[in-house]
Design an enzyme around this catalytic site. Structure first.
Site, PDB file in Angstrom:
ATOM      1  CB  SER A   7      -0.890   0.025   1.240  1.00 51.14           C
ATOM      2  OG  SER A   7      -1.402   1.336   1.414  1.00 51.14           O
ATOM      3  CG  HIS A  32      -3.872  -1.764  -1.201  1.00 57.45           C
ATOM      4  ND1 HIS A  32      -4.959  -2.579  -1.447  1.00 57.45           N
ATOM      5  CD2 HIS A  32      -4.249  -0.936  -0.200  1.00 57.45           C
ATOM      6  CE1 HIS A  32      -5.949  -2.265  -0.624  1.00 57.45           C
ATOM      7  NE2 HIS A  32      -5.547  -1.267   0.145  1.00 57.45           N
ATOM      8  CG  ASP A  34      -5.125   2.211   1.198  1.00 56.28           C
ATOM      9  OD1 ASP A  34      -6.061   1.394   1.170  1.00 56.28           O
ATOM     10  OD2 ASP A  34      -3.976   1.922   1.607  1.00 56.28           O
ATOM     11  CG  MET A  36      -8.372   6.890   2.765  1.00 58.41           C
ATOM     12  SD  MET A  36      -7.348   7.020   4.230  1.00 58.41           S
ATOM     13  CE  MET A  36      -6.618   5.385   4.264  1.00 58.41           C
ATOM     14  CG  HIS A  65      -9.211  -0.209   0.130  1.00 62.11           C
ATOM     15  ND1 HIS A  65      -8.541  -0.372   1.328  1.00 62.11           N
ATOM     16  CD2 HIS A  65     -10.537  -0.298   0.433  1.00 62.11           C
ATOM     17  CE1 HIS A  65      -9.423  -0.554   2.301  1.00 62.11           C
ATOM     18  NE2 HIS A  65     -10.632  -0.491   1.788  1.00 62.11           N
ATOM     19  CG  MET A  67     -11.305   2.936   2.627  1.00 62.17           C
ATOM     20  SD  MET A  67      -9.729   2.927   3.495  1.00 62.17           S
ATOM     21  CE  MET A  67      -8.633   3.019   2.073  1.00 62.17           C
ATOM     22  CG  MET A 136     -11.270  -3.074   5.900  1.00 60.56           C
ATOM     23  SD  MET A 136      -9.778  -2.704   4.939  1.00 60.56           S
ATOM     24  CE  MET A 136      -8.794  -1.749   6.121  1.00 60.56           C
ATOM     25  N   GLY A 141      -8.768   3.822   7.442  1.00 61.95           N
ATOM     26  CA  GLY A 141      -8.511   5.247   7.643  1.00 61.95           C
ATOM     27  C   GLY A 141      -7.029   5.586   7.752  1.00 61.95           C
ATOM     28  CG  PHE A 142      -5.481   6.844  10.256  1.00 62.16           C
ATOM     29  CD1 PHE A 142      -4.958   8.091   9.910  1.00 62.16           C
ATOM     30  CD2 PHE A 142      -6.780   6.788  10.760  1.00 62.16           C
ATOM     31  CE1 PHE A 142      -5.711   9.247  10.071  1.00 62.16           C
ATOM     32  CE2 PHE A 142      -7.539   7.941  10.926  1.00 62.16           C
ATOM     33  CZ  PHE A 142      -7.007   9.174  10.578  1.00 62.16           C
ATOM     34  N   GLY A 143      -2.750   4.021   8.014  1.00 63.30           N
ATOM     35  CA  GLY A 143      -1.760   2.957   7.993  1.00 63.30           C
ATOM     36  C   GLY A 143      -1.115   2.837   9.368  1.00 63.30           C
ATOM     37  N   GLY A 144      -0.327   1.800   9.554  1.00 66.57           N
ATOM     38  CA  GLY A 144       0.459   1.669  10.775  1.00 66.57           C
ATOM     39  C   GLY A 144      -0.307   1.238  12.019  1.00 66.57           C
ATOM     40  CG  ASP A 174      -5.920  -3.005   3.657  1.00 64.69           C
ATOM     41  OD1 ASP A 174      -4.830  -2.696   4.160  1.00 64.69           O
ATOM     42  OD2 ASP A 174      -6.618  -2.227   2.971  1.00 64.69           O
ATOM     43  N   GLY A 175      -4.346  -4.339   6.694  1.00 65.19           N
ATOM     44  CA  GLY A 175      -4.157  -3.616   7.947  1.00 65.19           C
ATOM     45  C   GLY A 175      -3.334  -4.406   8.956  1.00 65.19           C
ATOM     46  N   GLY A 176      -2.172  -3.870   9.299  1.00 68.61           N
ATOM     47  CA  GLY A 176      -1.330  -4.511  10.310  1.00 68.61           C
ATOM     48  C   GLY A 176      -0.718  -5.821   9.862  1.00 68.61           C
ATOM     49  N   GLY A 196       1.412  -2.096   4.032  1.00 67.89           N
ATOM     50  CA  GLY A 196       1.892  -0.728   3.862  1.00 67.89           C
ATOM     51  C   GLY A 196       3.208  -0.564   4.579  1.00 67.89           C
ATOM     52  CB  SER A 197       3.966  -0.009   8.185  1.00 66.40           C
ATOM     53  OG  SER A 197       2.825   0.788   8.333  1.00 66.40           O
TER      54      SER A 197
HETATM   55  C1  DX5 Z   1      -6.113   1.452   5.951  1.00 64.39           C
HETATM   56  C2  DX5 Z   1      -5.684   1.101   4.544  1.00 64.39           C
HETATM   57  C3  DX5 Z   1      -4.569   0.152   4.483  1.00 64.39           C
HETATM   58  C4  DX5 Z   1      -3.264   0.664   5.065  1.00 64.39           C
HETATM   59  C5  DX5 Z   1      -2.437  -0.503   5.483  1.00 64.39           C
HETATM   60  O1  DX5 Z   1      -7.296   2.137   5.910  1.00 64.39           O
HETATM   61  O2  DX5 Z   1      -6.784   0.513   3.851  1.00 64.39           O
HETATM   62  O3  DX5 Z   1      -4.367  -0.301   3.150  1.00 64.39           O
HETATM   63  O4  DX5 Z   1      -2.544   1.451   4.153  1.00 64.39           O
HETATM   64  O5  DX5 Z   1      -1.307  -0.054   6.151  1.00 64.39           O
HETATM   65  P1  DX5 Z   1      -0.473  -0.963   7.157  1.00 64.39           P
HETATM   66  O6  DX5 Z   1      -0.004  -2.158   6.381  1.00 64.39           O
HETATM   67  O7  DX5 Z   1       0.622  -0.065   7.589  1.00 64.39           O
HETATM   68  O8  DX5 Z   1      -1.393  -1.368   8.285  1.00 64.39           O
HETATM   69 ZN    ZN Z   2      -6.384  -0.464   1.926  1.00 63.12          ZN
END
Ligand code: DX5
Ligand code: ZN
Length: 217
Positions: A7, A32, A34, A36, A65, A67, A136, A141-144, A174-176, A196-197
């Site tokens: 991502s 990916h 994102d 938003m 994706h 959102m 999800m 909403g946020f990465g990390g 998707d996420g963490g 992502g991270s």
């Molecule tokens: C969150 C996004 C994810 C996010 C994942 O709303 O949909 O795609 O970028 O980031 P990480 O892998 O850092 O959790």
């Molecule tokens: Zn995503």
């Protein structure tokens, strides 16, 4: 075979083109993206213009994706910008089937996503219209953020519904996602992994992608 979809939300936006090339050369299967809108989720990222710019630099399939509230307004823009898969959120509109058909008609692969608290049975009537379900594993909403282990119940439930219907639909999470969480999602039935991270904050994206794959072997 699993697929890794880095991502770009975790990338350095001042060098976006180079960042995309790094993960592409590093073995990513998808990219990916994102999107938003600050309404469906409490954050604003980027839109079709940015996607269309990076489309010129990358041959990876684009995993978009959305959102955003009422996504039907923008499907054609994202298709034109170069999306391959377009995911909409179950919670973002009332006319999910129409929007999924609209995505297919625009030449893209439709996908439906559910947030962690949305019951896993809700996408069941939509399965015949999608190529992928995105479960999800954090609040969008946020990465990390940290992976929510309870979402594995949804992955298992969606996987069972897909099998029962004899459909060839992929489950994405998707996420963490990191080398320490990916295995539980794989065991639950996910085969496409957004990271992502774990990829963009690593010194070597290629090593990070390898570590994710190795954790599933
Ligand atoms: C969150 C996004 C994810 C996010 C994942 O709303 O949909 O795609 O970028 O980031 P990480 O892998 O850092 O959790
Ligand atoms: Zn995503």
């Amino acid at each position: 075979m699993i697929k890794i979809s880095p991502s770009i939300l975790a990338a350095d936006f001042s060098r976006l083109g180079e960042e995309v090339s790094r993960v592409e050369e590093g073995g990513a299967d998808l990219l990916h993206l994102d999107v938003m809108d600050g309404v469906f989720v409490p954050n604003i990222s980027f839109g079709a213009g940015v996607i269309s710019s990076i489309r010129r630099r990358s041959a990876l399939p684009f995993d978009v994706h959305l959102m955003i509230t009422n996504p039907s307004r923008y499907i054609d823009d994202f298709a034109k910008a170069g999306a391959d898969i377009i995911t909409i959120h179950y919670e973002s509109c009332a006319d999910q089937i129409d929007v999924l058909k609209q995505i297919r008609a625009a030449g893209c692969r439709p996908s439906i996503s559910i947030k962690p608290a949305t019951p896993a049975f809700v996408p069941e009537p939509l399965l015949e219209y999608v190529d992928m379900v995105l479960v999800m594993t954090v609040e969008p909403g946020f990465g990390g953020q940290s992976f929510i282990p309870e979402t594995m119940e949804s992955v298992r439930a969606v996987s069972a519904m897909i099998k029962a219907k004899g459909l060839g639909i992929d489950i994405e999470v998707d996420g963490g996602i990191s080398p320490s969480t990916i295995r539980t999602a794989y065991d639950a039935g996910a085969r496409i992994f957004v990271a992502g991270s774990a990829v963009f904050k690593a010194k070597e994206p290629s090593d990070a992608i390898k570590a994710l794959r190795n954790a599933c072997e």
